[in-house]
Write a protein that holds these residues in place. Structure first.
Motif, mmCIF file in Angstrom:
data_model
loop_
_atom_site.group_PDB
_atom_site.id
_atom_site.type_symbol
_atom_site.label_atom_id
_atom_site.label_comp_id
_atom_site.label_asym_id
_atom_site.label_seq_id
_atom_site.Cartn_x
_atom_site.Cartn_y
_atom_site.Cartn_z
ATOM 1 N N MET A 188 0.845 -1.177 0.000
ATOM 2 C CA MET A 188 0.000 0.000 0.000
ATOM 3 C C MET A 188 0.887 1.237 0.000
ATOM 4 N N SER A 189 0.583 2.191 -0.863
ATOM 5 C CA SER A 189 1.395 3.396 -0.941
ATOM 6 C C SER A 189 0.879 4.463 0.027
ATOM 7 N N TYR A 190 1.723 5.464 0.229
ATOM 8 C CA TYR A 190 1.376 6.548 1.141
ATOM 9 C C TYR A 190 0.683 7.684 0.392
ATOM 10 N N ALA A 191 -0.299 8.312 1.050
ATOM 11 C CA ALA A 191 -0.958 9.487 0.498
ATOM 12 C C ALA A 191 -0.038 10.692 0.604
ATOM 13 N N TYR A 192 0.822 10.698 1.626
ATOM 14 C CA TYR A 192 1.796 11.767 1.820
ATOM 15 C C TYR A 192 2.969 11.205 2.597
ATOM 16 N N GLU A 193 4.173 11.660 2.244
ATOM 17 C CA GLU A 193 5.379 11.302 2.978
ATOM 18 C C GLU A 193 6.290 12.521 2.993
ATOM 19 N N GLY A 194 6.658 13.000 4.191
ATOM 20 C CA GLY A 194 7.519 14.167 4.309
ATOM 21 C C GLY A 194 7.299 14.892 5.618
ATOM 22 N N LEU A 195 7.703 16.155 5.647
ATOM 23 C CA LEU A 195 7.609 16.957 6.867
ATOM 24 C C LEU A 195 6.211 17.550 7.031
ATOM 25 N N ALA A 196 5.788 17.652 8.286
ATOM 26 C CA ALA A 196 4.489 18.242 8.618
ATOM 27 C C ALA A 196 4.554 18.806 10.034
ATOM 28 N N THR A 197 3.591 19.634 10.355
ATOM 29 C CA THR A 197 3.412 20.131 11.716
ATOM 30 C C THR A 197 2.316 19.289 12.357
ATOM 31 N N VAL A 198 2.627 18.702 13.509
ATOM 32 C CA VAL A 198 1.688 17.798 14.166
ATOM 33 C C VAL A 198 1.364 18.327 15.559
ATOM 34 N N PHE B 275 -7.394 7.881 8.580
ATOM 35 C CA PHE B 275 -6.000 7.929 8.163
ATOM 36 C C PHE B 275 -5.118 7.297 9.222
ATOM 37 N N ARG B 276 -4.007 6.765 8.778
ATOM 38 C CA ARG B 276 -2.964 6.278 9.672
ATOM 39 C C ARG B 276 -1.760 7.182 9.460
ATOM 40 N N ILE B 277 -1.284 7.776 10.546
ATOM 41 C CA ILE B 277 -0.122 8.653 10.519
ATOM 42 C C ILE B 277 1.026 7.913 11.198
ATOM 43 N N GLU B 278 2.129 7.738 10.496
ATOM 44 C CA GLU B 278 3.298 7.041 11.031
ATOM 45 C C GLU B 278 4.427 8.048 11.213
ATOM 46 N N PHE B 279 5.224 7.857 12.251
ATOM 47 C CA PHE B 279 6.333 8.770 12.550
ATOM 48 C C PHE B 279 7.511 7.971 13.079
ATOM 49 N N ASP B 280 8.725 8.562 12.968
ATOM 50 C CA ASP B 280 9.972 7.845 13.239
ATOM 51 C C ASP B 280 10.599 8.126 14.599
ATOM 52 N N ARG B 281 9.921 8.881 15.434
ATOM 53 C CA ARG B 281 10.444 9.156 16.784
ATOM 54 C C ARG B 281 9.279 9.341 17.737
ATOM 55 N N TYR B 282 9.580 9.402 19.014
ATOM 56 C CA TYR B 282 8.544 9.593 20.025
ATOM 57 C C TYR B 282 7.834 10.917 19.772
ATOM 58 N N LEU B 283 6.518 10.910 19.788
ATOM 59 C CA LEU B 283 5.718 12.107 19.552
ATOM 60 C C LEU B 283 5.248 12.668 20.885
ATOM 61 N N GLN B 284 5.687 13.884 21.193
ATOM 62 C CA GLN B 284 5.293 14.538 22.439
ATOM 63 C C GLN B 284 3.818 14.923 22.384
ATOM 64 N N GLY B 285 3.145 14.777 23.518
ATOM 65 C CA GLY B 285 1.744 15.159 23.604
ATOM 66 C C GLY B 285 1.319 15.266 25.046
ATOM 67 N N PRO B 286 0.194 15.914 25.293
ATOM 68 C CA PRO B 286 -0.301 16.032 26.656
ATOM 69 C C PRO B 286 -0.790 14.684 27.190
ATOM 70 N N LYS B 287 -0.807 14.570 28.509
ATOM 71 C CA LYS B 287 -1.322 13.362 29.148
ATOM 72 C C LYS B 287 -2.775 13.163 28.714
ATOM 73 N N GLU B 288 -3.131 11.926 28.416
ATOM 74 C CA GLU B 288 -4.488 11.567 28.007
ATOM 75 C C GLU B 288 -4.924 12.272 26.719
ATOM 76 N N ALA B 289 -3.996 12.397 25.754
ATOM 77 C CA ALA B 289 -4.324 12.991 24.454
ATOM 78 C C ALA B 289 -5.393 12.157 23.762
ATOM 79 N N ASN B 290 -6.302 12.850 23.081
ATOM 80 C CA ASN B 290 -7.377 12.132 22.401
ATOM 81 C C ASN B 290 -7.666 12.650 20.992
ATOM 82 N N ALA B 291 -6.847 13.587 20.495
ATOM 83 C CA ALA B 291 -7.050 14.127 19.155
ATOM 84 C C ALA B 291 -5.713 14.565 18.570
ATOM 85 N N VAL B 292 -5.691 14.713 17.252
ATOM 86 C CA VAL B 292 -4.464 15.133 16.572
ATOM 87 C C VAL B 292 -4.825 16.065 15.416
ATOM 88 N N GLN B 293 -3.913 17.012 15.151
ATOM 89 C CA GLN B 293 -4.013 17.901 13.994
ATOM 90 C C GLN B 293 -2.709 17.767 13.218
#
Length: 108
Positions: free
Chosen positions: A1-11, A42-60
């Protein structure tokens, strides 16, 4: 399966709960891969630990060019060497300029 996007983004990882102020941690220039799972998921994959608040429940995710993917986290894994998030999303194009008429409103 190919990716819809691959590269840098703000998360942005958010903890959004009724009756509480939103808590958000943003990572700039994160290398990601976005895969369409189905038309609204969508499935978002990343190559390092993603910082987020405790009990995160959404992503942009803001992609170059202004496409905004955002929604609740359905499933995922966040490990020191990377991980993934499965989100239900709606897509939005961010405008390149503010609207011509803001009815007198402005950012203070």
């Amino acid at each position: 399966m190919s990716y819809a996007y691959e590269g840098l983004a703000t998360v942005g990882v958010l903890a959004l709960y009724r009756g509480q102020p939103a808590n958000k941690l943003t990572t700039l220039k994160l290398n990601i891969r976005v895969r369409n799972v189905d038309p609204k998921r969508f499935r978002i994959e990343f190559d390092r630990y993603l910082q987020g608040p405790k009990e995160a429940n959404a992503v942009q995710v803001v992609l170059p060019g202004g496409l905004l993917l955002q929604g609740p986290i359905v499933d995922g894994s966040n490990q020191p060497d990377g991980g993934w998030l499965l989100i239900d999303v709606e897509q939005y194009e961010l405008p390149s300029e503010p609207p011509a008429n803001l009815n007198g409103w402005k950012w203070e």
